[in-house]
Write a protein that holds these residues in place. Structure first.
Motif, mmCIF file in Angstrom:
data_model
loop_
_atom_site.group_PDB
_atom_site.id
_atom_site.type_symbol
_atom_site.label_atom_id
_atom_site.label_comp_id
_atom_site.label_asym_id
_atom_site.label_seq_id
_atom_site.Cartn_x
_atom_site.Cartn_y
_atom_site.Cartn_z
ATOM 1 N N GLN A 77 34.610 72.535 76.449
ATOM 2 C CA GLN A 77 35.574 71.981 75.496
ATOM 3 C C GLN A 77 36.424 73.091 74.867
ATOM 4 O O GLN A 77 37.635 72.927 74.703
ATOM 5 C CB GLN A 77 34.853 71.174 74.421
ATOM 6 C CG GLN A 77 34.329 69.861 74.936
ATOM 7 C CD GLN A 77 33.444 69.137 73.938
ATOM 8 O OE1 GLN A 77 32.806 69.745 73.080
ATOM 9 N NE2 GLN A 77 33.383 67.818 74.060
ATOM 10 N N ARG A 80 38.865 74.308 77.514
ATOM 11 C CA ARG A 80 39.893 73.273 77.673
ATOM 12 C C ARG A 80 40.879 73.297 76.514
ATOM 13 O O ARG A 80 42.092 73.217 76.709
ATOM 14 C CB ARG A 80 39.215 71.903 77.758
ATOM 15 C CG ARG A 80 40.124 70.693 77.939
ATOM 16 C CD ARG A 80 40.579 69.979 76.689
ATOM 17 N NE ARG A 80 39.608 69.842 75.644
ATOM 18 C CZ ARG A 80 38.788 68.801 75.506
ATOM 19 N NH1 ARG A 80 38.807 67.802 76.353
ATOM 20 N NH2 ARG A 80 37.951 68.763 74.477
ATOM 21 N N ARG A 87 43.716 67.609 78.025
ATOM 22 C CA ARG A 87 42.965 67.298 79.246
ATOM 23 C C ARG A 87 41.661 66.555 78.926
ATOM 24 O O ARG A 87 40.934 66.918 78.020
ATOM 25 C CB ARG A 87 42.639 68.583 79.990
ATOM 26 C CG ARG A 87 41.863 68.383 81.263
ATOM 27 C CD ARG A 87 41.629 69.699 81.947
ATOM 28 N NE ARG A 87 40.842 69.521 83.151
ATOM 29 C CZ ARG A 87 40.756 70.413 84.102
ATOM 30 N NH1 ARG A 87 41.407 71.560 83.993
ATOM 31 N NH2 ARG A 87 40.028 70.189 85.162
ATOM 32 N N ASP A 88 41.383 65.516 79.701
ATOM 33 C CA ASP A 88 40.145 64.766 79.575
ATOM 34 C C ASP A 88 39.094 65.409 80.475
ATOM 35 O O ASP A 88 39.325 65.607 81.662
ATOM 36 C CB ASP A 88 40.381 63.307 79.984
ATOM 37 C CG ASP A 88 39.144 62.443 79.863
ATOM 38 O OD1 ASP A 88 38.174 62.851 79.176
ATOM 39 O OD2 ASP A 88 39.142 61.348 80.455
ATOM 40 N N ASP A 93 33.369 64.708 77.415
ATOM 41 C CA ASP A 93 34.019 64.299 76.175
ATOM 42 C C ASP A 93 33.435 63.015 75.579
ATOM 43 O O ASP A 93 33.816 62.609 74.501
ATOM 44 C CB ASP A 93 35.528 64.090 76.384
ATOM 45 C CG ASP A 93 36.268 65.405 76.466
ATOM 46 O OD1 ASP A 93 35.804 66.395 75.871
ATOM 47 O OD2 ASP A 93 37.332 65.454 77.109
ATOM 48 N N ARG A 94 32.517 62.408 76.275
ATOM 49 C CA ARG A 94 31.915 61.162 75.777
ATOM 50 C C ARG A 94 30.789 61.492 74.795
ATOM 51 O O ARG A 94 30.119 62.501 74.929
ATOM 52 C CB ARG A 94 31.343 60.319 76.907
ATOM 53 C CG ARG A 94 32.277 60.102 78.085
ATOM 54 C CD ARG A 94 33.385 59.092 77.828
ATOM 55 N NE ARG A 94 34.151 58.858 79.028
ATOM 56 C CZ ARG A 94 35.256 59.518 79.376
ATOM 57 N NH1 ARG A 94 35.735 60.464 78.608
ATOM 58 N NH2 ARG A 94 35.900 59.228 80.466
#
Length: 95
Positions: A77, A80, A87-88, A93-94
């Motif tokens: 993360q 990113r 960006r996913d 990311d959940r």
């Protein structure tokens, strides 16, 4: 040949503490996630308990400042957020 137009990630690790395997594993995780979007992941030996991850000369993680080592989710993360904030990262990311 490295692409100098793409981001460079540097993982500096302590050889005295034998953190090469940890650094190599984190490099592998970053390469598997960001692959073609980064130009290089470099492993740089150091001493004195150093464990630091830089992305284009911006400190992403520093062991003493950040109280230990990053988990893979946090590391990805932060990289990113430095490279492509929108960006996913899929399941990372959940909640």
């Amino acid at each position: 040949m490295t692409d100098t137009t793409k981001p460079r990630i540097v993982i500096t690790y302590c050889t005295q503490c034998q953190w090469l395997l940890r650094a190599g594993w984190m490099a592998q995780e970053l390469l598997s996630t960001f692959g073609a979007d980064i130009g290089e992941v470099a492993l740089v030996p150091g001493t004195g308990g150093v464990f630091q991850i830089d992305c284009n000369d911006v400190v992403i993680w520093e062991r003493q400042r950040d109280d230990g080592f990053p988990d893979v989710k946090t590391l990805k993360q932060r990289v990113r957020d430095q490279l492509e904030p929108g960006r996913d990262l899929g399941h990372i990311d959940r909640a």
